[in-house]
Design an enzyme around this catalytic site. Sequence first.
Site, PDB file in Angstrom:
ATOM      1  N   GLU A 109       4.213 122.396   5.014  1.00 43.87           N
ATOM      2  CA  GLU A 109       5.401 122.717   5.434  1.00 43.87           C
ATOM      3  C   GLU A 109       5.320 122.801   7.129  1.00 43.87           C
ATOM      4  OE1 GLU A 109       4.846 124.261   1.197  1.00 43.87           O
ATOM      5  OE2 GLU A 109       3.564 124.417   3.331  1.00 43.87           O
TER       6      GLU A 109
ATOM      7  N   LYS B  19      -2.004 115.675 -16.430  1.00 44.12           N
ATOM      8  CA  LYS B  19      -1.062 116.776 -16.669  1.00 44.12           C
ATOM      9  C   LYS B  19      -0.367 116.801 -18.188  1.00 44.12           C
ATOM     10  CE  LYS B  19       0.676 117.627 -11.767  1.00 44.12           C
ATOM     11  NZ  LYS B  19       1.567 117.520 -10.846  1.00 44.12           N
TER      12      LYS B  19
ATOM     13  N   ARG C  44       5.509 129.732   5.662  1.00 40.43           N
ATOM     14  CA  ARG C  44       4.480 128.971   6.133  1.00 40.43           C
ATOM     15  C   ARG C  44       4.325 128.253   7.618  1.00 40.43           C
ATOM     16  NH1 ARG C  44       1.110 126.408   1.277  1.00 40.43           N
ATOM     17  NH2 ARG C  44      -0.728 127.642   1.967  1.00 40.43           N
TER      18      ARG C  44
END
Length: 635
Positions: free
Chosen positions: A366, A281, A394
């Site tokens: 979730e 990253k 979700r």
Amino acid sequence: MARLLDGIDSPADLKKLAPAQLPQLCQEIRDEIVQTCAKNGGHLGSSLGAVEINVALHYVFDSPRDKIVWDVGHQAYAHKLLTGRRDRFRSIRLPGGLAGFPERAESEHDAFGVGHASTAVSAALGMIEGMRLAGTPGRVVAVLGDGALTGGVAFEGLNQVGYLGRQMLVVLNDNEMSISPNVGALSEWFSKKFASRTYNRWRHQVKDFLGKLPKGAEAIEIIRHGINATKALVTPGILFEGLGFHYVGPVDGHDVVALVEVFQKLATFDAPVLLHAATQKGKGYEPAEKDAATRGHGLSFFDVATGKPVKKSAKGYTDLFADALCEEMDRSDKVVAITAAMLEGTGLVKAKARFPDRTYDVGIAEQHAVTFAAGLACEGIRPVVAIYSTFLQRAYDQIIHDVALQRLPVTFALDRGGIVGADGKTHQGVFDLAYLRCVPNLVVMAPSDENELRHVLRTALTHDGAVAFRFPRGVGEGVPLDPEPKALEIGKGRVVRAVQGEPDVCVAAVGSTVRPAVAAAEALAASGLAVSVIDARFVKPLDEDLLVAEAQRAGRLLTVEEGCLPGGFGSAVLEALERRGLVADGVVVHRLGIPDAFVTHGDQGKQRAELGLDADGIARACRELAKVRAARGAA
């Protein structure tokens, strides 16, 4: 010296470059992403880490004939630069500019609109099947980050792909995967062998030959098990092999020339293949490489030379919530915090530092987060589930079935409730009041400032049942905090601006709209219009007695919410007044909120003004209501 990037207006232009020129192009793309994110904000680290993957994919595959499906879209900035949007790239996330995520309406090269994680494989498989059924030529590639694999949807898709055995390339961009990748020489050797045309051709020839012999099927299985066992010794790919994929990797995700070679080989495979690419990253920009806490997600404006924010902003609601939660966790060891891959985003990194054994990050899961909280609540624990409003959608079934139906004391803290600004359509938290208020056994609240936020949290943790509250993205109001938070009476609102005598209009506001409603009422007082303001506090249960009394006094009621109008707070008020007979008695109700449409990306303040949710907009609506009243009174 002209940049290579300036000559690329489509993937066809990219293919004109020699492979040896691609590293220079990658650096130019990185420079453009850094310069743009410094001014516009955005997903810097993820996009920098996936530059070579983007370039190699578009160099080998033929978009839009071949479909490249991105998971979430954090990695797709280079994709936008390579697909005809270079001249508009510096408008990304700005009003009227490019969206921060892939959008089908924006470009034919955006095969699927994204913004929420773990969807790429399922969408890609649907495209493969659709193309097969329609007889449309082309290939499909799904690109997902390692974080997507913490979401069950990704594995549901992988499982179906392996079962059907369709031709699909899945590129796993692994920048910090929990499975420790072995990128040694032996692993690299196996990867090259497993990706080669020779191996692929040999595999089919041996399978065809053995299939014609007695007990050939048994021999095929023995060979397959032998290959899988060998791979398991040197790679983490046995999981994907078990799902029916040919695993290739790990490979260096920043060697663009090697990636081109691998993609060219894998494009010939006629079976599901997963390429495991190890990346970093923030690659190529030192501040992003070093900032482990924020390098992979959304950043605000920053100085390119240092990577530091341009200015220190006032304390935001997210930090204020985290402080309040830490206070509650300090008061009681029964209080625990749960989030779904958003420790930094929800502020729970503070709770994790102070209470590591009572703060849980479950990954992009979730649904699991909510049911996990329900299980904790069964054992007398008081879980606080902190999730962005847009992501809690979700887990809707779990909210209903696992929490509310069983009357379990789970607290849902919804960050980014309302307009979110630059993140746009996929992240607007405008549906929560509507989708939560219809659930039985669930209390729904919205604090109007940071002091109310502390009271609301205390209320939720002392209530014997499920509670949800939402707070906006942005800084607090700057109000003083009470020495101690207090539990509010469930279902009781308050009058925050009263008027002498009979008001011309009553405004019933909730959450972030209370302050501008008061400002509007005070401005209108100068012109002789008397406006009272209610802070509803609760969307469910409503303080019907207060609403009815004020509506009767004024004869005109304006509801204001930073949420969708269909099914929202205003609808709840209308239903209550209808039950009490006030609508039949002539009380006029007007609702302000988000219309039945998706709100695109832009500036929060400007969007609120356009929607009529700022002080000026509320004042205009009050004046219109007053005119209606006067006209009817005259009649």
